[in-house]
Structure formats: structure tokens, C-alpha cells
Scaffold this active site. Structure first.
Site, mmCIF file in Angstrom:
data_model
loop_
_atom_site.group_PDB
_atom_site.id
_atom_site.type_symbol
_atom_site.label_atom_id
_atom_site.label_comp_id
_atom_site.label_asym_id
_atom_site.label_seq_id
_atom_site.Cartn_x
_atom_site.Cartn_y
_atom_site.Cartn_z
ATOM 1 N N ASN A 17 0.846 -1.195 0.000
ATOM 2 C CA ASN A 17 0.000 0.000 0.000
ATOM 3 C C ASN A 17 0.887 1.252 0.000
ATOM 4 O O ASN A 17 1.603 1.525 0.963
ATOM 5 C CB ASN A 17 -0.882 -0.083 1.255
ATOM 6 C CG ASN A 17 -1.787 1.113 1.432
ATOM 7 O OD1 ASN A 17 -1.411 2.238 1.137
ATOM 8 N ND2 ASN A 17 -2.972 0.851 1.932
ATOM 9 N N ASP A 76 -1.452 -3.477 10.347
ATOM 10 C CA ASP A 76 -2.814 -3.886 10.003
ATOM 11 C C ASP A 76 -3.750 -2.977 10.764
ATOM 12 O O ASP A 76 -3.541 -2.715 11.950
ATOM 13 C CB ASP A 76 -3.072 -5.358 10.345
ATOM 14 C CG ASP A 76 -4.260 -5.877 9.550
ATOM 15 O OD1 ASP A 76 -4.198 -5.859 8.306
ATOM 16 O OD2 ASP A 76 -5.275 -6.270 10.168
ATOM 17 N N TYR A 167 -11.841 5.728 5.235
ATOM 18 C CA TYR A 167 -13.025 6.179 5.962
ATOM 19 C C TYR A 167 -12.807 7.540 6.658
ATOM 20 O O TYR A 167 -13.615 7.938 7.495
ATOM 21 C CB TYR A 167 -13.401 5.129 7.009
ATOM 22 C CG TYR A 167 -13.774 3.766 6.459
ATOM 23 C CD1 TYR A 167 -15.099 3.330 6.434
ATOM 24 C CD2 TYR A 167 -12.809 2.884 5.968
ATOM 25 C CE1 TYR A 167 -15.451 2.080 5.944
ATOM 26 C CE2 TYR A 167 -13.144 1.630 5.470
ATOM 27 C CZ TYR A 167 -14.465 1.236 5.463
ATOM 28 O OH TYR A 167 -14.808 -0.001 4.979
ATOM 29 N N ARG A 202 -2.351 5.124 13.799
ATOM 30 C CA ARG A 202 -1.084 4.623 13.233
ATOM 31 C C ARG A 202 0.115 5.337 13.862
ATOM 32 O O ARG A 202 1.102 4.716 14.229
ATOM 33 C CB ARG A 202 -1.095 4.810 11.703
ATOM 34 C CG ARG A 202 0.022 4.079 10.993
ATOM 35 C CD ARG A 202 -0.233 3.939 9.505
ATOM 36 N NE ARG A 202 -1.431 3.155 9.236
ATOM 37 C CZ ARG A 202 -2.610 3.671 8.887
ATOM 38 N NH1 ARG A 202 -2.761 4.968 8.697
ATOM 39 N NH2 ARG A 202 -3.658 2.893 8.700
HETATM 40 P P1 IMP Z 1 -5.402 -3.163 5.911
HETATM 41 O O1 IMP Z 1 -4.716 -2.755 7.180
HETATM 42 O O2 IMP Z 1 -4.546 -2.923 4.715
HETATM 43 O O3 IMP Z 1 -5.994 -4.508 5.993
HETATM 44 O O4 IMP Z 1 -6.643 -2.179 5.654
HETATM 45 C C1 IMP Z 1 -7.163 -1.337 6.632
HETATM 46 C C2 IMP Z 1 -8.387 -0.612 6.110
HETATM 47 O O5 IMP Z 1 -8.798 0.298 7.137
HETATM 48 C C3 IMP Z 1 -8.111 0.221 4.869
HETATM 49 O O6 IMP Z 1 -8.981 -0.188 3.880
HETATM 50 C C4 IMP Z 1 -8.427 1.653 5.241
HETATM 51 O O7 IMP Z 1 -9.358 2.194 4.392
HETATM 52 C C5 IMP Z 1 -8.985 1.600 6.632
HETATM 53 N N1 IMP Z 1 -8.163 2.522 7.418
HETATM 54 C C6 IMP Z 1 -7.090 2.215 8.168
HETATM 55 N N2 IMP Z 1 -6.549 3.338 8.687
HETATM 56 C C7 IMP Z 1 -7.288 4.356 8.220
HETATM 57 C C8 IMP Z 1 -7.190 5.764 8.374
HETATM 58 O O8 IMP Z 1 -6.291 6.329 9.018
HETATM 59 N N3 IMP Z 1 -8.142 6.464 7.740
HETATM 60 C C9 IMP Z 1 -9.123 5.921 6.996
HETATM 61 N N4 IMP Z 1 -9.247 4.628 6.806
HETATM 62 C C10 IMP Z 1 -8.322 3.840 7.419
#
Ligand code: IMP
Length: 215
Positions: A17, A76, A167, A202
Site C-alpha cells: 500500500n 494492520d 473512511y 497509526r
Molecule cells: P489493511 O490494514 O490494509 O488490511 O486495511 C485497513 C483498512 O482500514 C483500509 O482499507 C483503510 O481504508 C482503513 N483505514 C485504516 N486506517 C485508516 C485511516 O487512518 N483512515 C481511513 N481509513 C483507514
């Protein structure tokens, strides 16, 4: 047991990402660390089938550490909505997934809103949510350290603001009068070593990682 320190200046950020690579790159820069991403190194993306943020973070960090022979840091994260019993949680990204494999966060935010309406969450006190981020630093020998950051707030409607990602436009952190979508990256994630507690989940997890593993 004492937290294992990171010795050496090379770290792999175990993610494909681009947004996460950029954010983590900015956070580690003051420590003189350089990061290569799993994407840049051509590593395969492991399947995330855990039921906790910790399991998924470990899966990504461990696969990268084994493939590169270098300590690897994975993140994650997700959105947990109280009225939905913590959903979408580890499935936060999946809720945005479309049939053609792309992700649509406008639709994902609408889905969360529809579910909140279905369960009658029509006032701020019923619309509590938190963002969670778990960082896992894993070494090639399998040793892992975990750092979790949370930020609590409430979900607002309609989505407001055009900054950030995912989001962000519906998340209003406690004590703030603007959504994450209305904040600059600096306001949302900004953190300096030894500074105040940062705002985002984060950056909060990262501050714990820096305190535990970096000098
Ligand atoms: P993963 O950690 O890649 O499995 O995905 C985490 C998901 O949570 C992502 O699709 C993001 O859209 C959402 N997400 C995680 N952190 C944030 C943030 O700081 N702002 C908005 N969405 C978040």
C-alpha cells in the site's frame, strides 16, 4: 521480557500500500532509518486470513522477514464501530471491495451508515467508533514485537472533507471539531520523537514502536 531493539538502519515496510509506505517512511526518517517496501522488493502479497489485527500484521511482517532476511514492519488497521459489535474490524478493507476487485470507499462508508441506521444509531452517543492500528516488527528468526494504537471518536454523516483516505471523511476524533478528512497529514499523523501523543491510531502505534525498538 525486554523488547528487542532494532539494530541496523535498514527496515522493510511489509506492505504493498503506497499510502502506508509514505506515512511510515515519514515517521522513521527522524531516526535515520531507510525503508524499502515489500512492493518495491517484488515480494508476493500474503493472504490476510487472521481474525485479529495482530495475526494479520504478523502474517505480513513474517513473510517479508523470511523473504528478505531483514527485520520487517507491517501494519494492520481498521475501523471498529461499537453499535456494530466492532465491525468492520479486520474486514474494513473488504467492505470496500467491489466485484471487479477495486475498492470503493464512498460505498463502504455508505454501507456502514446504512447498518448504523438499521440499528437505530441516530444520535452521536450511539455512533461511537475507533480506528485501530497494530504494528508488528518481525525478524527473520520469527521473533515479533507488537505495538497497538487506537483513536476513539464518532461517525458523522454525510462524509466531510477531501483529505486523507479510506473512511477519514466520516471519522470525527474525540475532542476535535473536524473529521480526519478535513485534516492535513501533519495534523492527523504528525509526530516528533519525544513530542506529545499524536492523534492518529497509526502514529500512536508508531510512537510506541519508536520508544520500544529505536534509539
Ligand atoms: P489493511 O490494514 O490494509 O488490511 O486495511 C485497513 C483498512 O482500514 C483500509 O482499507 C483503510 O481504508 C482503513 N483505514 C485504516 N486506517 C485508516 C485511516 O487512518 N483512515 C481511513 N481509513 C483507514
Amino acid at each position: 521480557m525486554a523488547i528487542r531493539k532494532l539494530d541496523g538502519k535498514e527496515l522493510v515496510v511489509a506492505t504493498h500500500n503506497a499510502g502506508k509506505v509514505r506515512e511510515i517512511g515519514e515517521l522513521i526518517a527522524p531516526f535515520g532509518l531507510t525503508a524499502k517496501s515489500a512492493g518495491e522488493l517484488g515480494l508476493a502479497e500474503p493472504e490476510e486470513n487472521g481474525t485479529t489485527f495482530e495475526q494479520n500484521a504478523y502474517t505480513k511482517a513474517h513473510a517479508s522477514a523470511l523473504a528478505t532476511g531483514l527485520p520487517s514492519l507491517a501494519d494492520d488497521s481498521g475501523l471498529c464501530v461499537a453499535a456494530l459489535d466492532g465491525a468492520p474490524g479486520v474486514y474494513t478493507a473488504d467492505w470496500a471491495e467491489q466485484e471487479d476487485g477495486t475498492r470503493d470507499f464512498a460505498k463502504a462508508m455508505q454501507l456502514v451508515e446504512d447498518k448504523l441506521n438499521e440499528c437505530g444509531a441516530d444520535e452521536p452517543s450511539k455512533r461511537g467508533a475507533m480506528f485501530v492500528a497494530t504494528l508488528c516488527l518481525c525478524w527473520p528468526d520469527g521473533h515479533a514485537e507488537y505495538f497497538r494504537g487506537e483513536v476513539h471518536g464518532q461517525l458523522i454523516w454525510p462524509p466531510t472533507g477531501t483529505q486523507g483516505f479510506g473512511y477519514d471523511p466520516v471519522f470525527l476524533p474525540d475532542g476535535e471539531d473536524r473529521t480526519f478528512g478535513q485534516m492535513s497529514a501533519e495534523e492527523k499523523h504528525g509526530w516528533t520523537p519525544g513530542g506529545d501523543i499524536p492523534l492518529s491510531h497509526r502514529a500512536r502505534a508508531f510512537a510506541k514502536f519508536a520508544e520500544g525498538c529505536l534509539d
